[in-house]
Design a protein around this motif. Structure first.
Motif, mmCIF file in Angstrom:
data_model
loop_
_atom_site.group_PDB
_atom_site.id
_atom_site.type_symbol
_atom_site.label_atom_id
_atom_site.label_comp_id
_atom_site.label_asym_id
_atom_site.label_seq_id
_atom_site.Cartn_x
_atom_site.Cartn_y
_atom_site.Cartn_z
ATOM 1 N N PRO A 1 0.834 -1.217 0.000
ATOM 2 C CA PRO A 1 0.000 0.000 0.000
ATOM 3 C C PRO A 1 0.860 1.255 0.000
ATOM 4 O O PRO A 1 1.955 1.287 0.559
ATOM 5 N N ALA B 1 1.188 5.552 0.729
ATOM 6 C CA ALA B 1 0.735 6.508 1.740
ATOM 7 C C ALA B 1 -0.495 7.261 1.249
ATOM 8 O O ALA B 1 -0.648 7.515 0.048
ATOM 9 N N TRP B 2 -1.346 7.645 2.202
ATOM 10 C CA TRP B 2 -2.599 8.308 1.815
ATOM 11 C C TRP B 2 -2.358 9.646 1.139
ATOM 12 O O TRP B 2 -3.128 10.051 0.267
ATOM 13 N N TYR C 1 -8.865 3.346 -3.083
ATOM 14 C CA TYR C 1 -9.002 2.392 -1.980
ATOM 15 C C TYR C 1 -7.933 1.312 -2.103
ATOM 16 O O TYR C 1 -7.234 0.982 -1.135
ATOM 17 N N VAL D 1 -4.339 2.620 -1.149
ATOM 18 C CA VAL D 1 -3.973 2.838 0.257
ATOM 19 C C VAL D 1 -4.148 1.589 1.109
ATOM 20 O O VAL D 1 -3.497 1.455 2.153
ATOM 21 N N GLU D 2 -5.010 0.671 0.701
ATOM 22 C CA GLU D 2 -5.245 -0.534 1.504
ATOM 23 C C GLU D 2 -4.499 -1.760 0.981
ATOM 24 O O GLU D 2 -4.369 -2.756 1.686
ATOM 25 N N VAL E 1 -11.658 0.234 6.156
ATOM 26 C CA VAL E 1 -10.302 0.691 5.854
ATOM 27 C C VAL E 1 -9.448 0.635 7.107
ATOM 28 O O VAL E 1 -9.948 0.726 8.232
ATOM 29 N N ALA E 2 -8.141 0.493 6.915
ATOM 30 C CA ALA E 2 -7.200 0.467 8.030
ATOM 31 C C ALA E 2 -6.076 1.471 7.861
ATOM 32 O O ALA E 2 -5.452 1.871 8.837
ATOM 33 N N ARG E 3 -5.809 1.899 6.610
ATOM 34 C CA ARG E 3 -4.658 2.754 6.339
ATOM 35 C C ARG E 3 -5.033 4.056 5.636
ATOM 36 O O ARG E 3 -4.163 4.823 5.278
ATOM 37 N N ALA E 4 -6.311 4.300 5.430
ATOM 38 C CA ALA E 4 -6.720 5.447 4.608
ATOM 39 C C ALA E 4 -6.535 6.781 5.314
ATOM 40 O O ALA E 4 -6.426 7.824 4.658
ATOM 41 N N GLY E 5 -6.514 6.796 6.638
ATOM 42 C CA GLY E 5 -6.341 8.054 7.360
ATOM 43 C C GLY E 5 -7.408 9.062 6.992
ATOM 44 O O GLY E 5 -8.602 8.749 6.916
ATOM 45 N N GLU F 1 -10.386 8.541 4.389
ATOM 46 C CA GLU F 1 -11.532 7.650 4.604
ATOM 47 C C GLU F 1 -12.861 8.281 4.211
ATOM 48 O O GLU F 1 -13.654 7.658 3.478
#
Length: 422
Positions: free
Chosen positions: A127, A129-130, A223, A226-227, A252-256, A259
């Motif tokens: 993934p 970075a957002w 999506y 980032v995921e 989501v877990a990494r979208a910051g 999201e």
């Protein structure tokens, strides 16, 4: 019956063999190396002998189990739409330089851009970075706006069709299944073509794709970026399409701060998605360190949410869905909605019964547990007796007591006044 059992067996099709390197097309473009393969063709690097420059050439094969009539329609439309796409002049879109036809197949001559696809970056490095995804999203959005302004809907926005240059600039490429707005259906039998994981719900329903469908696909692309996995990945293409239509995206877990942007883009209803201007403001707010205003509240987190499904590459490839597949999908969607409606109705009935029980004075008490409920169900008569006593005994008695107390207080005050106590 599972979705796999409902799929009709695919018609066999023998894909055309790729031409040997050093073949020259139209007396001008000499093919060199294969740099990519997909469901709609093969991409080569080539030398433009007339202008002595490197170009990219895409051989459009339509290797998706089409019959001869559909293949003919697609060939004609690809030639026409490639010429239309050549009018797009934007730094975030790979330029279509020429289109030629040989061996009954279209060949698109494209600007060659030293880059790697977003899919390659995620596959090889995981993934991203957002904030990097937000910058890529702004570039792809700009490219989509240019295409939409020219009356073209891309219809296959996905990580494999987003090129990322070494300087971070992103370009949208591959208008192989694009359509000009107002055109007729893509095939002669009502089938649709696309990548299930990135196909907007309205397309899965057989509706005419418009710019909001491309924005949904952009949301699904970001999506994945980032995921590291698609939002609706399932083991089979039809199952993936069913998830797109009837299920929320995986949490989501990494979208910051991305999201709420992703949630808005992946709305099932096109009217609930952001406009291009609104999306640009949201992405710019993310990059500026501000929290973008959500277009709608986040859904409640499901208790015991299942683990994400394994990535299914079939959901990323171009697939063909026949009219029978779409009818099966519609039927399954109706059944799913019916189940949701029944559950909602039962919940409303349950809450209404609880409310009636509270008003009747026999609401369930936690300390009584099941015994209270069974006793209440077995003998409702005490409740009626209590209502009778409250109306004809308790209330009149309280009224009499209050009146007697008032009279006694009055007599006491009168006596105290006569005796000079007051």
């Amino acid at each position: 019956m599972g979705l796999n059992a409902l799929r009709r067996p695919a018609r066999p099709h023998v894909a055309a063999q790729p031409p040997a390197p050093d073949r020259t097309l139209a007396g001008r473009y000499t093919l060199r190396d294969v740099v990519g393969r997909g469901g709609m063709g093969v991409v080569w690097t080539a030398t433009d002998r007339l202008l002595d420059r490197t170009v990219a050439v895409k051989e459009v094969t339509f290797g998706v189990h089409l019959d001869d009539g559909e293949r003919r329609v697609l060939r004609e439309r690809t030639l026409r739409e490639a010429r239309t796409a050549a009018r797009i002049d934007h730094p975030c879109v790979t330029h279509v330089l020429d289109v030629v036809e040989e061996d009954g197949r279209p060949w698109l001559v494209l600007e060659y851009v030293p880059s790697r696809s977003l899919q390659q970056l995620v596959d090889e490095g995981g993934p991203i970075a957002w904030d990097v995804a937000a910058r890529i999203g702004l570039d792809v959005l700009a490219g989509l706006e240019a295409a939409h302004a020219a009356g073209i809907v891309h219809r296959d926005v996905k990580p494999a069709n987003v090129l990322v240059c070494p300087d971070g600039r992103a370009l949208l490429t591959d208008f192989g299944i694009a359509t000009a707005t107002g055109e007729s259906s893509i095939t002669t039998t009502g089938a649709i073509i696309g990548s299930p994981s990135y196909m907007a719900p309205e397309r899965a329903h057989g509706g005419r794709p418009g710019p909001p469908a491309d924005l949904w696909s952009l949301g699904a692309t970001l999506y994945t970026a980032v995921e590291g996995r698609p939002a609706f990945s399932r083991p089979e293409p039809m199952a993936t399409l069913m998830a797109v239509v009837s299920e929320p995206p995986a949490p989501v877990a990494r979208a910051g701060p991305l999201e709420p942007v992703l949630r808005g883009l992946l709305a099932k209803d096109p009217a609930e998605r952001p406009t291009p201007a609104g999306l640009r403001d949201q992405l710019q707010a993310v990059l500026a360190g501000r929290s973008p205003a959500p277009l709608r509240p986040p859904p409640p987190a499901p208790a015991g949410a299942p683990a994400p499904h394994p990535v299914a590459r079939d959901g990323e490839r171009v697939q063909r869905f026949d009219a029978a597949d779409l009818a099966t999908l519609a039927s399954a969607s109706v059944q799913a909605l019916g189940t949701v409606a029944r559950d909602a109705r039962d919940q409303v009935h349950h809450l209404a019964e609880r409310h009636r029980e509270r008003r009747a004075g026999r609401g369930p008490r936690p300390e009584d547990g099941a015994r209270t409920a069974s006793r209440r169900d077995a003998s409702p008569e005490p409740t009626h007796r209590w209502r009778f006593k409250r109306r004809w005994i308790v209330v009149p008695t309280l009224v009499v007591i209050v009146v007697l107390l008032a009279v006694a207080a009055g007599l006491f005050l009168l006596a105290a006044s006569e005796l000079g106590w007051l």
